[in-house]
Design a protein around this motif. Sequence first.
Motif, PDB file in Angstrom:
ATOM      1  N   PHE A 172      -0.459  -3.979  -9.904  1.00 56.87           N
ATOM      2  CA  PHE A 172      -0.100  -4.174  -8.495  1.00 56.87           C
ATOM      3  C   PHE A 172       1.029  -3.230  -8.121  1.00 56.87           C
ATOM      4  N   LEU A 173       2.243  -3.539  -8.538  1.00 60.04           N
ATOM      5  CA  LEU A 173       3.392  -2.684  -8.312  1.00 60.04           C
ATOM      6  C   LEU A 173       4.280  -2.716  -9.546  1.00 60.04           C
ATOM      7  N   THR A 174       5.029  -1.653  -9.747  1.00 63.85           N
ATOM      8  CA  THR A 174       5.964  -1.612 -10.863  1.00 63.85           C
ATOM      9  C   THR A 174       7.161  -2.514 -10.574  1.00 63.85           C
ATOM     10  N   ALA A 175       7.910  -2.826 -11.630  1.00 64.02           N
ATOM     11  CA  ALA A 175       9.101  -3.653 -11.465  1.00 64.02           C
ATOM     12  C   ALA A 175      10.092  -2.993 -10.516  1.00 64.02           C
ATOM     13  N   ARG A 176      10.154  -1.684 -10.537  1.00 62.75           N
ATOM     14  CA  ARG A 176      11.068  -0.963  -9.641  1.00 62.75           C
ATOM     15  C   ARG A 176      10.693  -1.189  -8.180  1.00 62.75           C
ATOM     16  N   SER A 177       9.415  -1.111  -7.885  1.00 64.74           N
ATOM     17  CA  SER A 177       8.971  -1.314  -6.501  1.00 64.74           C
ATOM     18  C   SER A 177       9.178  -2.754  -6.070  1.00 64.74           C
ATOM     19  N   ALA A 225       0.831  -1.205   0.000  1.00 64.49           N
ATOM     20  CA  ALA A 225       0.000   0.000   0.000  1.00 64.49           C
ATOM     21  C   ALA A 225       0.868   1.259   0.000  1.00 64.49           C
ATOM     22  N   ILE A 226       1.912   1.263   0.804  1.00 70.55           N
ATOM     23  CA  ILE A 226       2.823   2.416   0.844  1.00 70.55           C
ATOM     24  C   ILE A 226       3.500   2.605  -0.507  1.00 70.55           C
ATOM     25  N   LEU A 227       3.956   1.517  -1.124  1.00 74.48           N
ATOM     26  CA  LEU A 227       4.638   1.616  -2.412  1.00 74.48           C
ATOM     27  C   LEU A 227       3.684   2.064  -3.518  1.00 74.48           C
ATOM     28  N   TYR A 281      -8.911   0.411   2.070  1.00 70.60           N
ATOM     29  CA  TYR A 281      -7.876   0.575   1.051  1.00 70.60           C
ATOM     30  C   TYR A 281      -7.371  -0.790   0.586  1.00 70.60           C
ATOM     31  N   VAL A 282      -7.051  -1.673   1.531  1.00 77.77           N
ATOM     32  CA  VAL A 282      -6.510  -2.982   1.176  1.00 77.77           C
ATOM     33  C   VAL A 282      -7.536  -3.797   0.386  1.00 77.77           C
ATOM     34  N   ALA A 283      -8.809  -3.735   0.814  1.00 77.16           N
ATOM     35  CA  ALA A 283      -9.837  -4.531   0.143  1.00 77.16           C
ATOM     36  C   ALA A 283     -10.050  -4.079  -1.298  1.00 77.16           C
ATOM     37  N   THR A 284     -10.019  -2.767  -1.547  1.00 72.90           N
ATOM     38  CA  THR A 284     -10.329  -2.252  -2.881  1.00 72.90           C
ATOM     39  C   THR A 284      -9.107  -2.153  -3.783  1.00 72.90           C
ATOM     40  N   ARG A 285      -7.910  -1.945  -3.221  1.00 72.45           N
ATOM     41  CA  ARG A 285      -6.717  -1.718  -4.044  1.00 72.45           C
ATOM     42  C   ARG A 285      -5.800  -2.930  -4.147  1.00 72.45           C
ATOM     43  N   ILE A 286      -6.001  -3.926  -3.281  1.00 71.15           N
ATOM     44  CA  ILE A 286      -5.134  -5.110  -3.314  1.00 71.15           C
ATOM     45  C   ILE A 286      -5.955  -6.387  -3.455  1.00 71.15           C
ATOM     46  N   PHE A 287      -6.886  -6.620  -2.541  1.00 71.47           N
ATOM     47  CA  PHE A 287      -7.656  -7.868  -2.612  1.00 71.47           C
ATOM     48  C   PHE A 287      -8.462  -7.982  -3.901  1.00 71.47           C
ATOM     49  N   ALA A 288      -9.264  -6.969  -4.188  1.00 72.09           N
ATOM     50  CA  ALA A 288     -10.156  -7.041  -5.352  1.00 72.09           C
ATOM     51  C   ALA A 288      -9.390  -7.165  -6.671  1.00 72.09           C
ATOM     52  N   PRO A 289      -8.379  -6.328  -6.951  1.00 68.73           N
ATOM     53  CA  PRO A 289      -7.667  -6.464  -8.236  1.00 68.73           C
ATOM     54  C   PRO A 289      -6.975  -7.814  -8.409  1.00 68.73           C
ATOM     55  N   LEU A 290      -6.504  -8.409  -7.309  1.00 69.57           N
ATOM     56  CA  LEU A 290      -5.776  -9.670  -7.419  1.00 69.57           C
ATOM     57  C   LEU A 290      -6.700 -10.882  -7.371  1.00 69.57           C
ATOM     58  N   GLY A 291      -8.004 -10.658  -7.261  1.00 68.21           N
ATOM     59  CA  GLY A 291      -8.939 -11.773  -7.230  1.00 68.21           C
ATOM     60  C   GLY A 291      -8.925 -12.544  -5.931  1.00 68.21           C
ATOM     61  N   MET A 292      -8.554 -11.874  -4.833  1.00 66.73           N
ATOM     62  CA  MET A 292      -8.517 -12.524  -3.519  1.00 66.73           C
ATOM     63  C   MET A 292      -9.907 -12.425  -2.890  1.00 66.73           C
ATOM     64  N   THR A 293     -10.807 -13.270  -3.365  1.00 64.73           N
ATOM     65  CA  THR A 293     -12.223 -13.147  -3.011  1.00 64.73           C
ATOM     66  C   THR A 293     -12.555 -13.735  -1.650  1.00 64.73           C
ATOM     67  N   ARG A 294     -11.635 -14.490  -1.066  1.00 65.22           N
ATOM     68  CA  ARG A 294     -11.884 -15.059   0.263  1.00 65.22           C
ATOM     69  C   ARG A 294     -10.850 -14.549   1.262  1.00 65.22           C
ATOM     70  N   SER A 295     -10.571 -13.257   1.194  1.00 68.34           N
ATOM     71  CA  SER A 295      -9.691 -12.569   2.139  1.00 68.34           C
ATOM     72  C   SER A 295     -10.487 -11.437   2.753  1.00 68.34           C
ATOM     73  N   THR A 296     -10.429 -11.322   4.072  1.00 67.69           N
ATOM     74  CA  THR A 296     -11.303 -10.368   4.741  1.00 67.69           C
ATOM     75  C   THR A 296     -10.705  -9.918   6.062  1.00 67.69           C
ATOM     76  N   PHE A 297     -11.141  -8.739   6.504  1.00 66.91           N
ATOM     77  CA  PHE A 297     -10.822  -8.232   7.836  1.00 66.91           C
ATOM     78  C   PHE A 297     -11.914  -8.599   8.838  1.00 66.91           C
ATOM     79  N   ASP A 298     -13.012  -9.143   8.365  1.00 66.01           N
ATOM     80  CA  ASP A 298     -14.208  -9.356   9.166  1.00 66.01           C
ATOM     81  C   ASP A 298     -14.198 -10.767   9.766  1.00 66.01           C
ATOM     82  N   LEU A 299     -14.095 -10.845  11.082  1.00 64.52           N
ATOM     83  CA  LEU A 299     -14.067 -12.138  11.754  1.00 64.52           C
ATOM     84  C   LEU A 299     -15.354 -12.917  11.509  1.00 64.52           C
ATOM     85  N   ALA A 300     -16.491 -12.222  11.517  1.00 61.52           N
ATOM     86  CA  ALA A 300     -17.774 -12.898  11.296  1.00 61.52           C
ATOM     87  C   ALA A 300     -17.837 -13.494   9.888  1.00 61.52           C
TER      88      ALA A 300
END
Length: 547
Positions: free
Chosen positions: A324-329, A136-138, A247-266
């Motif tokens: 996701f990230l550039t080759a430099r990052s 996220a920082i990169l 931020y993580v859900a919309t910018r990392i999980f969703a673009p990478l197709g991580m459909t079963r990753s969550t912050f929600d314990l329930a």
Amino acid sequence: MHRIPLSRPAGAGSWLAARTRRALGLVTARARRVPALGLSAAVLMALALAPPAAAPAPPPVRPGRPAPGTLARVEAYVAGEIARGGIPGGSLAVVHGKEIVLARGFGSITPGGVVRVTPETPYQIASLTKSITSAAILQLREQGRIDLDAPVRRYLPWFALADEDASARITIRHLLEQTSGIPFRASAQVVWRDPRAIRPSLERGVRELRTVRPIARPGAAWQYANFNYAILGSVVEAVSGETYPRYVATRIFAPLGMTRSTFDLAEATAWKRAPSYVPLFGRWREVALVDETWHAPAGTTIFSTAQDMARYAAAWLGAADAPFLTARSLAAAQTGGPVPVLPPYWDGTTRYALGWEHATMDGTKVVWHFGVAVGHRAALFLLPERRVGIVLFLGADTDLLWSTARGAASLLLGREPPARSDDLRRQLSWAMLWCGLVGAALVAWLGVAVTRRRGQSTASSAWFAVPRAIVLVLLAALLIAYPLWILPAAQPITFPLFFAAGLRGWPYDVVTGYGLLACGVALWATYSLLAVRRLARRRLSHGDSGP
């Protein structure tokens, strides 16, 4: 296997052509008399002189792609280690490029249960979250919104430690590389003061650092501290204008197709997440989980699966289909930081940079991170030169994660796994059972000794009472001082999440077993001192009553 062309002398081609023309001439002359014979001979001669047909080319092998036999060995090895440790369950995934070449679940959701673990079973990824925070920082750096070498106060003007100079000098890079000077035990210093006060928001938790004093100037020393990444999470929120989970859900999980990753314990529970197990006197016991908002960017909050984390690993290998990230990052994150990690791992120096640790294993670069949560263990290994990633989850508090993950990586590199390690955490739990039994026996024995003690001790017992008192007093002092003075400096369990499974970071079996032993020895030491005191008084009284 390479084909090696056969060589022949120079001029051999012209010699062979002349012999061929001569042979064909003879055949043609005879063919005028025997046409059928001439035709057959010509055909046979042509077949004999024709170059051999090329063998079918083998299918191309992609560089670094593990062979099926190797993957079978990895699967069998991990299954064997989980069975050896008596771990309720776990899951494994191996990715090559963006292709998941192995995904497997082991064991069951509950010990001896019927619900089997699959590659889609959610586990807590714990400190694997640090690389997500780094991503996220990169991403924000690539957008020109963050400068890694800028002070934290550019983005969080209110940021403060107990040291004003350090507060002003700590940069984003210092936090990413774990060289800010914030101590490892900052979590304990902040959380144990008021655990409930810092839960409402990430910012609230970071603001509580104002009472924490750094242990070194920024950039001078490496020390792993979860609050480094909690601060980075606050920076993500301040710069992006979104909460860290969103931020993580919309910018990392969703673009990478991580459909079963969550912050929600329930939500993770609805997906049949793996329960959390800790050893209690050697046996696995399920414990509840604690929601710690302040800790989200450093770990313990995210639940994910082996399948999803394999997709995430592919992104760090530069094989993601979505941005996701550039080759430099990616290259920057997979290059070790300036300060070595102590103690080192594997072959030579280990370094930490941008949410990953870096070392060399069997001559090959390896990038990895581990995650430790209540009752779950997680590991993510990258072998960038092979474009291979390994994800491993274990469903219990066990020390077998390190050796099992490294063994799987060794097999993928064509090496034998290292020597098997012991599950020290579970062995300690068993040891605490015996400590507790010995402590309880000492207390019971003391009760019997007190009730049966005669009014006066015999003079012959004096020679035994004094050395017994000295030994027991020293032993009691050691048992009491050891956890109070020595262990806290090295005790890795310093997060509030362990309140669910212990007391102020100490597991319940350790508190109970060690406490009973210390109590039993201390009571006997007190009893022995009183016995020595009675003997001294009797001797004194006997001396005063003499002639």
